[in-house]
Design an enzyme around this catalytic site. Structure first.
Site: not given
Lengths: 267, 306
Positions: B25, B49, B76, B134, B221, B247-248, B269
């Site tokens: 997302s 998103k 944000g 988030c 990343g 995650g990366g 992502g």
């Protein structure tokens, strides 16, 4: 759905055919895509991977300087890690590229076009000048070009080749008038013989210059557009990292720009 | 090597996917932009998103900073709102025929429940991913993802509001992610997404100021991959429900590592930003690996490193 052929054309590999140091830290990179890519237009930009590894991670956005027979050129200045690596590329090196991306300068066919470049802002502005000069029926544009020093005035020969004689201002007075290019433009626009409704302005340059220009065009009621620069991760409108304030809210420089009407940018 | 029939199919609870590669997302918009680069119907699922009931403007720029092998973002939660998504974006995804997982969030427990109910009543949405983690929200909000009692309450409220498969996206910014995963499972989650971004910051030494207008942002990343992998490992030890690892991830090898740590599926992502067609390379790489290793099903990989 669009066909695969079209679909893939914005993601390509390009071979470095030249990476020439012009002055100090300014370079001219010529790239030749390894497959047919979409037509480039002034204002468009490319996302370029300077390294195939993971550091630096992101592609860097560079505006289109000019199209060439086999590809396109990027005019850049070494400012950090990414551009330092880019400056060490040699002919034959292959880079991953996405583009052309973003919108273009909406040139007014009926107006006299005034181009304003500050420093490296000449990169897309030269391409725009070239395109206007080569469009039948369009009047020769005027170019106002500001730089820090005379040495940093770029593209002199290329401008001469398309018969454009820029009005130049430099911070130290080593070329053209000493001082601010927006002031020089203001004097020209207020010289009396000019009907501002017959002019459109297209600009690229540092933020203070564009801010002053936007104040001037708003005051005089001249239509103007500026190509903006902002850090971005994706270049295609999904990371939402490159937003700028406009009168219509926050807008992505990559997708809704990079060219914005001067009277819509909130500084 | 003897030729085996390979299947990439995976089930995330009731959600059946043709392959395990999805998008994380916030890195894939609502799919449209990437359809210019590859056939997005080949994805296991598109995770859109994050959406809220009302549109949100997000944080002030500058919003992103590149760091060593990673990036910080403080977007944000800017989004077009659930209504606009349903009206303007979902029809495109339906036409493409790709499973749609909608990431969503709220400012309060009733808002979470209302958003889930609205999305749950919409045709063409295959699962919900609940964002309780988030880092780019004002102080106080992180409680949904870090205080197990509140986490449990908000998930139970959402669980009551929808019968769609419910995935809970966990924050890595906690002391014990295994406990958070267990909390989500007990509260009725069908699956876990792990991990969201790690909080971080960067400072400009010339201006002596933080580089992000929001000061802190979420790190993503390749820089976070070892951390994410360890957290998936811990979640796998503490829950039975499926885990979507993220995650990366930028290569098929990364994706396979996550599966070996316990992930049933993976999400890509930041990698999408580097190469818009990266998910397809990862998908092809997983298939090649299975062929090379003589593996016919992803079940033979899941949690195998334990």
């Amino acid at each position: 759905m669009r066909s695969w052929k079209y679909v893939l054309s914005k993601l390509f590999k390009a071979v470095v055919t030249e990476n020439k140091r012009l002055i100090k830290d300014h370079y001219l990179l010529t790239l030749s895509p390894l497959k047919k890519i979409k037509k480039n237009r002034p204002g468009n930009f490319f996302m370029i991977s300077v390294e195939s590894g993971l550091d630096p991670l992101l592609k860097r956005p560079f505006s289109l300087h000019r199209s060439t027979k086999n590809g396109f050129q990027i005019l850049y200045r070494v400012v950090g890690k990414g551009t330092t690596i880019l400056s060490n590329k040699t002919p034959g090196d292959i880079l991953d590229v996405i583009g052309p991306l973003g919108n273009t300068f909406p040139v007014n066919n009926k107006h006299r076009n005034i181009l304003v470049a500050g420093g490296l802002g000449i990169a897309p502005i030269f391409g725009l000048a070239d395109s206007i000069v080569n469009s039948p029926g369009l009047e020769q544009p005027l170019l106002f070009y500001g730089a820090r020093t005379g040495k940093e005035v770029l593209c002199k020969k290329n401008l001469a080749d398309i018969s454009i004689r820029p009005v130049i201002a430099t911070d130290d007075g080593t070329a053209g008038k000493k001082g601010n290019i927006v002031k020089v433009l203001e004097k020209f626009l207020k010289s009396g013989s000019i009907n501002v409704n017959e002019y459109s302005i297209y600009a690229c340059g540092p933020k203070p210059m564009l801010k002053a220009l936007s104040a001037l065009t708003n005051k005089l009621g001249i239509k103007g557009y500026a190509a903006l620069e902002q850090s971005m991760a994706c270049g295609i409108g999904t990371c939402l990292g490159c937003v700028v304030h406009t009168t219509r809210g926050l807008k992505c420089v990559c997708k809704e720009g990079p060219v914005f009407p001067l009277n819509e940018i909130v500084w | 090597m003897k030729k085996k029939t390979i299947t990439l199919k995976v089930n995330i609870g009731k959600l059946k996917l043709k392959n395990p590669v999805m998008t994380a997302s916030g890195t894939f918009g609502y799919g449209r932009e990437y359809a210019e680069f590859f056939d997005i119907s080949r994805l296991g699922a598109v995770v859109v998103k994050g959406l809220s009931l009302k549109p949100r403007q997000g944080n002030q720029p500058p919003r992103i900073v590149e760091t060593a092998s990673g990036m910080l973002n403080s977007i944000g939660l800017q989004n077009i709102g659930i209504d606009s998504f349903i009206e303007n974006e979902l029809p495109f995804l339906k036409k493409v025929k790709v499973p749609v997982i909608v990431n969503f969030f709220g400012d309060s427990i009733p808002e979470y429940a209302e958003a889930a109910a609205k999305l749950g009543a919409t045709k063409g949405i295959h699962a919900l991913e609940m964002n309780i983690s988030c880092p780019n929200k004002q102080a106080g909000w992180s409680i949904f993802g870090t205080d197990p009692r509140v986490t449990s309450k908000v998930i139970m409220a959402v669980r009551k509001a929808t019968s769609l498969p419910l995935i809970v996206k966990l924050s890595p910014n906690v002391t014990d992610i295994g406990l958070m995963a267990k909390t989500a499972e007990d509260a009725g989650a069908d699956a876990i997404s792990a991990i969201n971004t790690l909080t971080g910051m960067a400072i400009d030494i010339r201006s002596r100021k933080p580089k992000l207008a929001n000061i802190i942002g979420g790190l993503s990343g390749p820089a976070i991959k070892p951390v994410a992998l360890k957290m998936v490992w811990e979640c796998y030890k503490s829950v039975k429900i499926p885990i979507i690892g993220m995650g990366g991830i930028t290569t098929a090898e990364d994706a396979i590592e996550f599966m070996l740590a316990g992930a049933s599926a993976v999400a890509v992502g930041t990698g999408n930003f580097i190469n818009p067609a990266i998910t397809m390379e990862i998908l092809e790489g997983i298939t090649s690996f299975m062929e090379e290793e003589g593996i016919s099903s992803l079940k033979q990989l899941k949690g195998e490193a334990h």
